[in-house]
Enzyme design. Structure first.
Site, short mmCIF file in Angstrom:
data_model
loop_
_atom_site.label_atom_id
_atom_site.label_comp_id
_atom_site.label_asym_id
_atom_site.label_seq_id
_atom_site.Cartn_x
_atom_site.Cartn_y
_atom_site.Cartn_z
N ARG A 46 0.81 -1.23 0.00
CA ARG A 46 0.00 0.00 0.00
C ARG A 46 0.84 1.28 0.00
NH1 ARG A 46 -5.25 -1.05 3.20
NH2 ARG A 46 -5.30 -3.29 3.17
N PHE A 89 -5.42 -3.98 -1.79
CA PHE A 89 -6.06 -5.23 -2.23
C PHE A 89 -7.58 -5.15 -2.19
CE2 PHE A 89 -2.34 -6.73 0.45
CZ PHE A 89 -1.43 -6.50 -0.56
N LYS A 155 3.27 -20.75 6.04
CA LYS A 155 2.72 -21.42 7.20
C LYS A 155 2.53 -20.41 8.33
CE LYS A 155 5.11 -21.32 10.35
NZ LYS A 155 6.07 -20.45 10.97
N ASP A 184 6.78 -24.35 4.15
CA ASP A 184 7.27 -24.65 5.48
C ASP A 184 8.78 -24.64 5.28
OD1 ASP A 184 8.47 -25.97 7.59
OD2 ASP A 184 6.70 -27.17 7.99
N HIS A 185 9.42 -23.54 5.64
CA HIS A 185 10.80 -23.37 5.19
C HIS A 185 11.74 -24.45 5.74
CE1 HIS A 185 11.49 -21.22 8.99
NE2 HIS A 185 12.77 -21.37 8.77
N LYS A 189 15.52 -26.69 4.18
CA LYS A 189 16.86 -26.72 4.79
C LYS A 189 17.60 -27.96 4.31
CE LYS A 189 15.62 -24.29 9.06
NZ LYS A 189 16.44 -23.09 9.09
N HIS A 247 6.94 -27.19 11.34
CA HIS A 247 8.35 -27.60 11.30
C HIS A 247 8.60 -28.92 12.06
CE1 HIS A 247 8.69 -23.63 9.80
NE2 HIS A 247 9.06 -23.01 10.89
N LYS A 343 11.08 -20.03 22.55
CA LYS A 343 11.82 -18.80 22.25
C LYS A 343 12.56 -18.34 23.50
CE LYS A 343 9.48 -17.07 18.27
NZ LYS A 343 10.45 -17.15 17.17
C1 BG6 Z 1 9.42 -19.42 11.60
C2 BG6 Z 1 8.69 -18.97 12.83
O1 BG6 Z 1 8.64 -20.32 10.87
O2 BG6 Z 1 10.63 -20.06 11.96
C3 BG6 Z 1 9.56 -18.08 13.67
O3 BG6 Z 1 7.52 -18.28 12.45
C4 BG6 Z 1 10.89 -18.73 13.96
O4 BG6 Z 1 8.91 -17.74 14.90
C5 BG6 Z 1 11.52 -19.21 12.65
O5 BG6 Z 1 11.72 -17.78 14.58
C6 BG6 Z 1 12.78 -19.98 12.93
O6 BG6 Z 1 13.39 -20.32 11.72
P1 BG6 Z 1 14.89 -20.83 11.67
O7 BG6 Z 1 15.12 -21.14 10.24
O8 BG6 Z 1 15.72 -19.69 12.19
O9 BG6 Z 1 14.95 -22.01 12.57
#
Ligand code: BG6
Length: 503
Positions: A46, A89, A155, A184-185, A189, A247, A343
């Site tokens: 925006r 949007f 996610k 889902d990153h 990895k 994860h 955390k």
């Molecule tokens: C994300 C979460 O999916 O993964 C975050 O939303 C978290 O809260 C992060 O900090 C951690 O990712 P990585 O790759 O640093 O383990």
């Protein structure tokens, strides 16, 4: 590697995800010459920006988040591929400009490229974006031939089973499953991708990965950071939704699934789904026994969760969870599985350890100490590697044993920096490979597991938060949970791949 021509349209082009993950990932792909010749990023948001002022902003955060600094030449090349589109949007017509931009590019390049929409916005915006995409026929892909557009959704997909299903309903009729890439990153990895290779490429491990030999499994995702300016999101999510639903359960599925028929999206996703289906639910009336939740309080000059921006002063959102479950199938029945995530813990480490059974060591009765259980540890980050803990005779004249580690470390074995997860995942979207993206069935199954816990927690009396100090290993009840079975959290104790090699 050949990557298909693509245009990536990022909704939320000025947001945190774009700045900290997406642009750095794309920049590194440019730097490795992996982006296709015909490629563009269009940031949509925006705020008022020109292409130039948008790039200037991106550069500031790239300098902060790039894993290898910023090379002027590479940035120049990359920034020429970045443009900005101001859009609201909600406004019916705002995306018609986007339609025209894409159609013009198609004429200019004379090719049918992938139209990839990345939803880097809060989930509350999803329905509006879906509608706008549909209204402007942007879901259909390029005009010339059948290359349907792709949509990337971060996610957590929904915030429980019900909302995940609602989201699916909203997507239905606009995007088909083959067009949807749920990010889902963790799956991008290298160390997580390696789990399947390690299991099925090495004949020596698979025969012992079952309840005959394995005593228990632990997966820990400890972060030293707090919510990092994402208080609003976190208040809605909590650690269970933020990282366990996705994860941790994905990692668990990868280590417990059966061998897929082929190394492809369909077979791998199917077996992961089967593994997730077999996870024993923690019923709402069992949460007292099998889960521990926590929230960090202030310590060592760090703020407590309740003092973070956008967080309620009396918030009961959990920033820590530990739980015990198992897998209800013939391979894994009876093997306890402990998961832990939190955390502001003592240090950043994500690892999975498989502890093997001790079978009684008659031979060492006269030794001053007894052999300890063998361990197989996947150190997912940092100091990535895989370690096997063995027992050896301690050199000397005494009958003494000592634990020793056999390690495979990425930094010595490969001697080159690992690509970031997003780099791999973005390439896969461009190439239409869904292997590393969870199927909706997996996502729903994970919500079924998580929803039961959330329901149980909602019936518990109000938690006494905060209940652990920032910089500690979490509430003492988490230790008690695992100690009750005669074990302890190994991620705190093991040090894997600590010897650093120069690249
Ligand atoms: C994300 C979460 O999916 O993964 C975050 O939303 C978290 O809260 C992060 O900090 C951690 O990712 P990585 O790759 O640093 O383990």
């Amino acid at each position: 590697m050949k990557v298909s021509p693509s245009v990536m349209i990022i909704f939320g082009g000025t947001g945190n995800l774009t700045n900290s993950r997406l642009i750095p990932a794309l920049y590194h792909l440019e730097s490795a010459n992996l982006l296709p010749k015909n490629f563009k990023v269009i940031g949509v948001a925006r705020k008022e920006f020109t292409d130039k002022s948008y790039c200037d902003e991106l550069l500031i955060s790239l300098k902060k988040y790039s894993r290898s600094g910023v090379d002027e030449e590479v940035w120049k090349r990359f920034s020429e591929k970045v443009t900005y589109l101001r859009a609201n949007f909600d406004d019916k017509d705002s995306l018609s400009d986007l339609s025209a931009i894409l159609d013009n590019l198609e004429k200019e390049w004379s090719i049918c490229f992938n139209r990839i929409f990345y939803l880097a916005v809060a989930p509350s915006f999803f329905p509006v974006v879906f509608d706008s995409l549909k209204r402007n026929k942007l879901n259909e892909g390029c005009a010339k031939d059948a290359n349907p557009a792709r949509i990337i959704i971060e996610k957590p997909f929904g915030r429980d089973l019900k909302t995940a299903k609602n989201l699916t309903t909203k997507l239905a009729g606009i995007f088909k499953e083959e067009q949807i890439y749920r990010i889902d990153h963790y799956l991008g990895k290298e160390t997580v991708q390696n789990i399947l290779t390690f299991r099925f490429g090495n004949e020596i491990f698979e025969p012992i990965l079952n309840n005959k030999f394995v005593d228990h499994i632990q997966i820990t995702m400890a972060e030293d950071v707090g919510v990092e300016g994402r208080g609003e999101f976190y208040e809605e999510a909590g650690v269970l939704r933020d990282v366990v639903q996705n994860h941790l359960l994905q990692v668990l599925a990868l280590i417990t699934m059966v061998e897929p028929e082929a190394f492809d999206a369909k077979s791998i996703r199917k077996e992961k789904y089967e593994a997730l289906k077999a996870i024993r639910f923690i019923e709402p009336n069992e949460v007292d026994k099998f889960t521990v939740r926590g929230q960090y309080g202030p310590a060592k000059s760090k703020k407590g969760y309740r003092e973070e921006d956008e967080v309620h002063k009396d918030s009961n959102t959990e920033t820590f969870v530990a739980l015990k479950t198992s897998i209800d199938n013939s391979t894994w029945k009876g093997v306890p599985i402990y998961l832990k995530a939190g955390k502001r813990l003592e240090k950043k480490v994500t690892s999975m350890t498989i502890q093997f059974k001790e079978t009684g060591h008659r031979l060492f009765e006269k030794f001053s100490n007894k052999p300890e259980a063998n361990l197989l540890t996947f150190q997912l980050q940092p100091d990535e590697g895989v370690a096997v803990r063995l027992v050896a005779k301690k050199p000397g004249f005494e009958k003494e044993l000592q634990n020793v580690d056999m390690e495979f470390c990425y930094n010595s074995a490969f001697r080159e920096p690992l690509p970031e997860a997003y780099e791999r995942l973005l390439i896969d979207v461009m190439n239409g490979d869904q292997t590393l993206f969870p199927h909706i069935d997996e996502v729903e199954e994970s919500w079924r597991f998580v929803d039961k816990i959330l329901e149980g927690w909602s019936k518990q009396s109000k938690p006494q938060f905060p209940n652990y100090d920032s910089g500690s290993w979490g509430p003492k009840e988490a230790d008690e949970l695992i100690e009750a079975d005669g074990h302890s959290w190994l991620a705190h104790q093991l040090s894997v791949c600590q010897i650093h090699f120069r690249n």
